[in-house]
Design a protein around this motif. Structure first.
Motif, PDB file in Angstrom:
ATOM      1  N   VAL A  86     -22.469 -11.223  42.422  1.00  0.00           N
ATOM      2  CA  VAL A  86     -21.489 -10.279  41.875  1.00  0.00           C
ATOM      3  C   VAL A  86     -21.774  -9.898  40.422  1.00  0.00           C
ATOM      4  N   SER A  87     -22.809 -10.459  39.821  1.00  0.00           N
ATOM      5  CA  SER A  87     -23.124 -10.202  38.415  1.00  0.00           C
ATOM      6  C   SER A  87     -23.979  -8.957  38.249  1.00  0.00           C
ATOM      7  N   ASP A  88     -23.891  -8.390  37.046  1.00  0.00           N
ATOM      8  CA  ASP A  88     -24.794  -7.295  36.696  1.00  0.00           C
ATOM      9  C   ASP A  88     -26.136  -7.890  36.265  1.00  0.00           C
ATOM     10  N   ALA A  89     -27.079  -7.039  35.894  1.00  0.00           N
ATOM     11  CA  ALA A  89     -28.434  -7.491  35.563  1.00  0.00           C
ATOM     12  C   ALA A  89     -28.432  -8.518  34.426  1.00  0.00           C
ATOM     13  N   GLU A  90     -27.632  -8.288  33.408  1.00  0.00           N
ATOM     14  CA  GLU A  90     -27.590  -9.223  32.273  1.00  0.00           C
ATOM     15  C   GLU A  90     -26.973 -10.558  32.697  1.00  0.00           C
ATOM     16  N   GLY A  91     -25.954 -10.504  33.530  1.00  0.00           N
ATOM     17  CA  GLY A  91     -25.333 -11.728  34.032  1.00  0.00           C
ATOM     18  C   GLY A  91     -26.290 -12.535  34.893  1.00  0.00           C
ATOM     19  N   ARG A  92     -27.103 -11.827  35.676  1.00  0.00           N
ATOM     20  CA  ARG A  92     -28.089 -12.503  36.528  1.00  0.00           C
ATOM     21  C   ARG A  92     -29.135 -13.218  35.682  1.00  0.00           C
ATOM     22  N   LYS A  93     -29.581 -12.564  34.610  1.00  0.00           N
ATOM     23  CA  LYS A  93     -30.541 -13.218  33.709  1.00  0.00           C
ATOM     24  C   LYS A  93     -29.948 -14.485  33.118  1.00  0.00           C
ATOM     25  N   THR A  94     -28.678 -14.415  32.759  1.00  0.00           N
ATOM     26  CA  THR A  94     -28.002 -15.583  32.190  1.00  0.00           C
ATOM     27  C   THR A  94     -27.947 -16.723  33.198  1.00  0.00           C
ATOM     28  N   ILE A  95     -27.645 -16.410  34.443  1.00  0.00           N
ATOM     29  CA  ILE A  95     -27.581 -17.433  35.495  1.00  0.00           C
ATOM     30  C   ILE A  95     -28.958 -18.072  35.708  1.00  0.00           C
ATOM     31  N   VAL A  96     -30.006 -17.255  35.724  1.00  0.00           N
ATOM     32  CA  VAL A  96     -31.358 -17.793  35.886  1.00  0.00           C
ATOM     33  C   VAL A  96     -31.696 -18.716  34.715  1.00  0.00           C
ATOM     34  N   ARG A  97     -31.351 -18.292  33.490  1.00  0.00           N
ATOM     35  CA  ARG A  97     -31.599 -19.142  32.319  1.00  0.00           C
ATOM     36  C   ARG A  97     -30.842 -20.459  32.423  1.00  0.00           C
ATOM     37  N   GLU A  98     -29.606 -20.410  32.922  1.00  0.00           N
ATOM     38  CA  GLU A  98     -28.815 -21.634  33.085  1.00  0.00           C
ATOM     39  C   GLU A  98     -29.509 -22.612  34.035  1.00  0.00           C
ATOM     40  N   ILE A  99     -30.060 -22.085  35.111  1.00  0.00           N
ATOM     41  CA  ILE A  99     -30.764 -22.947  36.073  1.00  0.00           C
ATOM     42  C   ILE A  99     -32.025 -23.536  35.435  1.00  0.00           C
ATOM     43  N   VAL A 100     -32.781 -22.711  34.716  1.00  0.00           N
ATOM     44  CA  VAL A 100     -33.979 -23.199  34.023  1.00  0.00           C
ATOM     45  C   VAL A 100     -33.584 -24.308  33.048  1.00  0.00           C
ATOM     46  N   ASN A 101     -32.553 -24.052  32.243  1.00  0.00           N
ATOM     47  CA  ASN A 101     -32.121 -25.041  31.255  1.00  0.00           C
ATOM     48  C   ASN A 101     -31.613 -26.323  31.913  1.00  0.00           C
ATOM     49  N   ALA A 102     -30.914 -26.192  33.033  1.00  0.00           N
ATOM     50  CA  ALA A 102     -30.404 -27.381  33.732  1.00  0.00           C
ATOM     51  C   ALA A 102     -31.558 -28.256  34.210  1.00  0.00           C
ATOM     52  N   VAL A 103     -32.604 -27.650  34.763  1.00  0.00           N
ATOM     53  CA  VAL A 103     -33.758 -28.420  35.240  1.00  0.00           C
ATOM     54  C   VAL A 103     -34.492 -29.052  34.062  1.00  0.00           C
ATOM     55  N   ARG A 104     -34.667 -28.292  32.995  1.00  0.00           N
ATOM     56  CA  ARG A 104     -35.412 -28.795  31.841  1.00  0.00           C
ATOM     57  C   ARG A 104     -34.636 -29.848  31.048  1.00  0.00           C
ATOM     58  N   SER A 105     -33.329 -29.901  31.226  1.00  0.00           N
ATOM     59  CA  SER A 105     -32.529 -30.877  30.477  1.00  0.00           C
ATOM     60  C   SER A 105     -32.344 -32.195  31.234  1.00  0.00           C
ATOM     61  N   LEU A 106     -32.920 -32.313  32.423  1.00  0.00           N
ATOM     62  CA  LEU A 106     -32.836 -33.562  33.177  1.00  0.00           C
ATOM     63  C   LEU A 106     -33.641 -34.650  32.465  1.00  0.00           C
ATOM     64  N   ASN A 107     -33.416 -35.886  32.863  1.00  0.00           N
ATOM     65  CA  ASN A 107     -34.143 -37.001  32.259  1.00  0.00           C
ATOM     66  C   ASN A 107     -34.937 -37.739  33.319  1.00  0.00           C
ATOM     67  N   PRO A 108     -36.247 -37.650  33.350  1.00  0.00           N
ATOM     68  CA  PRO A 108     -37.139 -36.922  32.445  1.00  0.00           C
ATOM     69  C   PRO A 108     -37.000 -35.419  32.660  1.00  0.00           C
ATOM     70  N   PRO A 109     -37.421 -34.621  31.687  1.00  0.00           N
ATOM     71  CA  PRO A 109     -37.283 -33.160  31.828  1.00  0.00           C
ATOM     72  C   PRO A 109     -38.037 -32.632  33.040  1.00  0.00           C
ATOM     73  N   GLY A 110     -37.390 -31.760  33.788  1.00  0.00           N
ATOM     74  CA  GLY A 110     -38.030 -31.142  34.945  1.00  0.00           C
ATOM     75  C   GLY A 110     -38.897 -29.976  34.507  1.00  0.00           C
ATOM     76  N   ARG A 111     -39.940 -29.738  35.266  1.00  0.00           N
ATOM     77  CA  ARG A 111     -40.841 -28.604  35.029  1.00  0.00           C
ATOM     78  C   ARG A 111     -40.908 -27.784  36.309  1.00  0.00           C
ATOM     79  N   PHE A 112     -41.320 -26.531  36.166  1.00  0.00           N
ATOM     80  CA  PHE A 112     -41.533 -25.663  37.314  1.00  0.00           C
ATOM     81  C   PHE A 112     -43.048 -25.587  37.511  1.00  0.00           C
ATOM     82  N   LEU A 113     -43.527 -26.142  38.628  1.00  0.00           N
ATOM     83  CA  LEU A 113     -44.966 -26.285  38.837  1.00  0.00           C
ATOM     84  C   LEU A 113     -45.473 -25.439  40.004  1.00  0.00           C
ATOM     85  N   VAL A 114     -46.704 -24.980  39.846  1.00  0.00           N
ATOM     86  CA  VAL A 114     -47.401 -24.213  40.881  1.00  0.00           C
ATOM     87  C   VAL A 114     -48.706 -24.943  41.159  1.00  0.00           C
ATOM     88  N   ARG A 115     -49.041 -25.064  42.438  1.00  0.00           N
ATOM     89  CA  ARG A 115     -50.309 -25.710  42.796  1.00  0.00           C
ATOM     90  C   ARG A 115     -51.464 -24.758  42.493  1.00  0.00           C
TER      91      ARG A 115
END
Length: 159
Positions: free
Chosen positions: A47-76
């Protein structure tokens, strides 16, 4: 957010693994955490506009990176058995797709259960895959075939 091109031979349990197929990437603990975050945010994202969607994606990135140990997004890596950190752009694209897929899967499941009663989520995801393949084939065939090509070649004396 910087990405490292250093090879990673053993992802940690919190890392999110991007890659094709439903094998390791869906059974990995970090991916399960990631998918729970996506499930929580899919309605808000839809239901979000483009700016809201970017914010949600950033929140997910930050949530993963703030885990202990920090999470990373990996590609083989295509060659070898190691991983590397995904670029910021690739990470954002993958998260956007995951949010869209989660929402559409939910919508398809709801609609199909209204029509067919006990139509399962597994069956609906198979239908989505079939529809996607069918659309890709139609798109390729409409883009790749030029009906006037044969006539123009015949006019130039080429078979």
């Amino acid at each position: 957010m910087t990405t490292s091109m250093n090879p990673i031979f053993q992802p940690n349990s919190i890392d999110v693994l991007f890659g094709p197929g439903a094998g390791l990437s869906t059974s990995h603990a970090g991916n399960k955490i990631f998918l729970r975050l996506v499930e929580r945010k899919k309605e808000e994202y839809h239901v979000s506009d483009a700016e809201g969607r970017k914010t949600i994606v950033r929140e997910i990135v930050n949530a993963v990176r703030s885990l202990n140990p920090p999470g990373r997004f990996l590609v083989r890596r295509p060659v070898g058995r190691c991983w590397h950190e995904a670029s910021v752009a690739k990470t954002f694209i993958k998260i956007n797709r995951a949010l869209e897929y989660a929402y559409n899967r939910c919508e398809t499941s709801d609609k199909s259960s209204e029509v067919n009663g006990d139509y399962s989520l597994e069956e609906s995801s198979i239908d989505i895959k079939r529809m996607t393949k069918s659309l890709k084939k139609k798109k390729k065939s409409s883009l790749s075939y030029d009906s006037g090509f044969e006539e123009r070649m015949a006019d130039k004396g080429k078979p």
